[in-house]
Design a protein around this motif. Sequence first.
Motif, mmCIF file in Angstrom:
data_model
loop_
_atom_site.group_PDB
_atom_site.id
_atom_site.type_symbol
_atom_site.label_atom_id
_atom_site.label_comp_id
_atom_site.label_asym_id
_atom_site.label_seq_id
_atom_site.Cartn_x
_atom_site.Cartn_y
_atom_site.Cartn_z
ATOM 1 N N GLN A 1 0.834 -1.204 0.000
ATOM 2 C CA GLN A 1 0.000 0.000 0.000
ATOM 3 C C GLN A 1 0.868 1.252 0.000
ATOM 4 O O GLN A 1 0.561 2.233 -0.686
ATOM 5 C CB GLN A 1 -0.922 0.010 1.221
ATOM 6 C CG GLN A 1 -2.050 -0.987 1.113
ATOM 7 C CD GLN A 1 -2.894 -1.028 2.373
ATOM 8 O OE1 GLN A 1 -2.548 -0.449 3.390
ATOM 9 N NE2 GLN A 1 -4.012 -1.751 2.291
ATOM 10 N N TYR A 2 1.975 1.252 0.754
ATOM 11 C CA TYR A 2 2.874 2.401 0.787
ATOM 12 C C TYR A 2 3.457 2.652 -0.604
ATOM 13 O O TYR A 2 3.483 3.785 -1.083
ATOM 14 C CB TYR A 2 3.997 2.163 1.797
ATOM 15 C CG TYR A 2 5.015 3.272 1.804
ATOM 16 C CD1 TYR A 2 4.784 4.443 2.506
ATOM 17 C CD2 TYR A 2 6.197 3.172 1.072
ATOM 18 C CE1 TYR A 2 5.706 5.475 2.503
ATOM 19 C CE2 TYR A 2 7.122 4.178 1.048
ATOM 20 C CZ TYR A 2 6.875 5.338 1.773
ATOM 21 O OH TYR A 2 7.782 6.361 1.752
ATOM 22 N N GLU A 3 3.932 1.579 -1.257
ATOM 23 C CA GLU A 3 4.499 1.753 -2.589
ATOM 24 C C GLU A 3 3.449 2.203 -3.598
ATOM 25 O O GLU A 3 3.736 2.999 -4.481
ATOM 26 C CB GLU A 3 5.141 0.449 -3.050
ATOM 27 C CG GLU A 3 6.431 0.146 -2.323
ATOM 28 C CD GLU A 3 7.106 -1.105 -2.838
ATOM 29 O OE1 GLU A 3 6.712 -1.601 -3.905
ATOM 30 O OE2 GLU A 3 8.030 -1.575 -2.160
ATOM 31 N N GLU A 4 2.235 1.699 -3.460
ATOM 32 C CA GLU A 4 1.159 2.091 -4.372
ATOM 33 C C GLU A 4 0.858 3.586 -4.261
ATOM 34 O O GLU A 4 0.619 4.255 -5.257
ATOM 35 C CB GLU A 4 -0.090 1.282 -4.037
ATOM 36 C CG GLU A 4 -1.253 1.517 -4.975
ATOM 37 C CD GLU A 4 -2.436 0.644 -4.605
ATOM 38 O OE1 GLU A 4 -3.544 1.193 -4.518
ATOM 39 O OE2 GLU A 4 -2.242 -0.563 -4.404
ATOM 40 N N ASN A 5 0.927 4.127 -3.046
ATOM 41 C CA ASN A 5 0.615 5.542 -2.831
ATOM 42 C C ASN A 5 1.806 6.457 -3.069
ATOM 43 O O ASN A 5 1.626 7.635 -3.364
ATOM 44 C CB ASN A 5 0.099 5.750 -1.404
ATOM 45 C CG ASN A 5 -1.219 5.049 -1.175
ATOM 46 O OD1 ASN A 5 -2.001 4.869 -2.101
ATOM 47 N ND2 ASN A 5 -1.457 4.635 0.059
ATOM 48 N N SER B 1 6.845 6.992 -7.503
ATOM 49 C CA SER B 1 6.822 8.104 -8.452
ATOM 50 C C SER B 1 6.561 7.644 -9.884
ATOM 51 O O SER B 1 6.075 8.422 -10.709
ATOM 52 C CB SER B 1 8.139 8.869 -8.393
ATOM 53 O OG SER B 1 9.201 7.987 -8.718
ATOM 54 N N SER B 2 6.873 6.396 -10.206
ATOM 55 C CA SER B 2 6.646 5.907 -11.567
ATOM 56 C C SER B 2 6.100 4.483 -11.514
ATOM 57 O O SER B 2 6.845 3.528 -11.747
ATOM 58 C CB SER B 2 7.928 5.962 -12.378
ATOM 59 O OG SER B 2 8.907 5.158 -11.762
ATOM 60 N N PRO B 3 4.825 4.326 -11.236
ATOM 61 C CA PRO B 3 4.266 2.969 -11.169
ATOM 62 C C PRO B 3 4.241 2.313 -12.552
ATOM 63 O O PRO B 3 4.103 2.983 -13.570
ATOM 64 C CB PRO B 3 2.858 3.195 -10.627
ATOM 65 C CG PRO B 3 2.527 4.589 -11.005
ATOM 66 C CD PRO B 3 3.819 5.346 -10.986
ATOM 67 N N VAL B 4 4.388 1.016 -12.566
ATOM 68 C CA VAL B 4 4.381 0.250 -13.799
ATOM 69 C C VAL B 4 3.079 -0.543 -13.863
ATOM 70 O O VAL B 4 2.720 -1.233 -12.917
ATOM 71 C CB VAL B 4 5.592 -0.710 -13.857
ATOM 72 C CG1 VAL B 4 5.551 -1.542 -15.128
ATOM 73 C CG2 VAL B 4 6.878 0.067 -13.763
ATOM 74 N N THR B 5 2.394 -0.454 -14.995
ATOM 75 C CA THR B 5 1.149 -1.192 -15.143
ATOM 76 C C THR B 5 1.442 -2.656 -15.421
ATOM 77 O O THR B 5 2.561 -3.031 -15.766
ATOM 78 C CB THR B 5 0.310 -0.616 -16.299
ATOM 79 O OG1 THR B 5 1.060 -0.771 -17.497
ATOM 80 C CG2 THR B 5 -0.012 0.835 -16.066
ATOM 81 N N GLY B 6 0.444 -3.501 -15.332
ATOM 82 C CA GLY B 6 0.625 -4.926 -15.544
ATOM 83 C C GLY B 6 0.817 -5.292 -17.003
ATOM 84 O O GLY B 6 1.337 -6.351 -17.312
ATOM 85 N N ASP B 7 0.426 -4.446 -17.949
ATOM 86 C CA ASP B 7 0.544 -4.762 -19.372
ATOM 87 C C ASP B 7 1.585 -3.886 -20.058
ATOM 88 O O ASP B 7 1.402 -3.428 -21.166
ATOM 89 C CB ASP B 7 -0.823 -4.623 -20.058
ATOM 90 C CG ASP B 7 -1.404 -3.223 -19.897
ATOM 91 O OD1 ASP B 7 -0.873 -2.443 -19.082
ATOM 92 O OD2 ASP B 7 -2.385 -2.919 -20.595
#
Length: 110
Positions: A12-16, A19-25
């Motif tokens: 949850q911390y990383e999700e919030n 700075s550059s989240p990677v999508t699953g696709d």
Amino acid sequence: MSNPAERTAEDQYEENNDSSPVTGDFTDNSYANETNPNLRDQVPVQGDNAQIEDPMQPPYSNSDQQLEEDENEAIDKSNIMRGSRLRHAKPQTSNKYNEGPDEDDLPAAD
């Protein structure tokens, strides 16, 4: 080692805060276009979306069946003993199959 509650909190911390989240696709074909001219003919580069040849060929791709067939082909039938696999040898010593006395049963060294 973390427990499930700690891992959930970390996720949850990383999700919030990432700075550059990677999508699953996620796909990136930029490496396929940026080849070194010195290696262009030596190292083939294939993009992420390129079609590949699937090595699985049903019904021949059943690995258990294939392994069994390979094992049967590899066994040299002329090298197998006939009859029972046991030799039915009788023990030749007086203590039968006993391995002998233990260390405690041996006479003491003088």
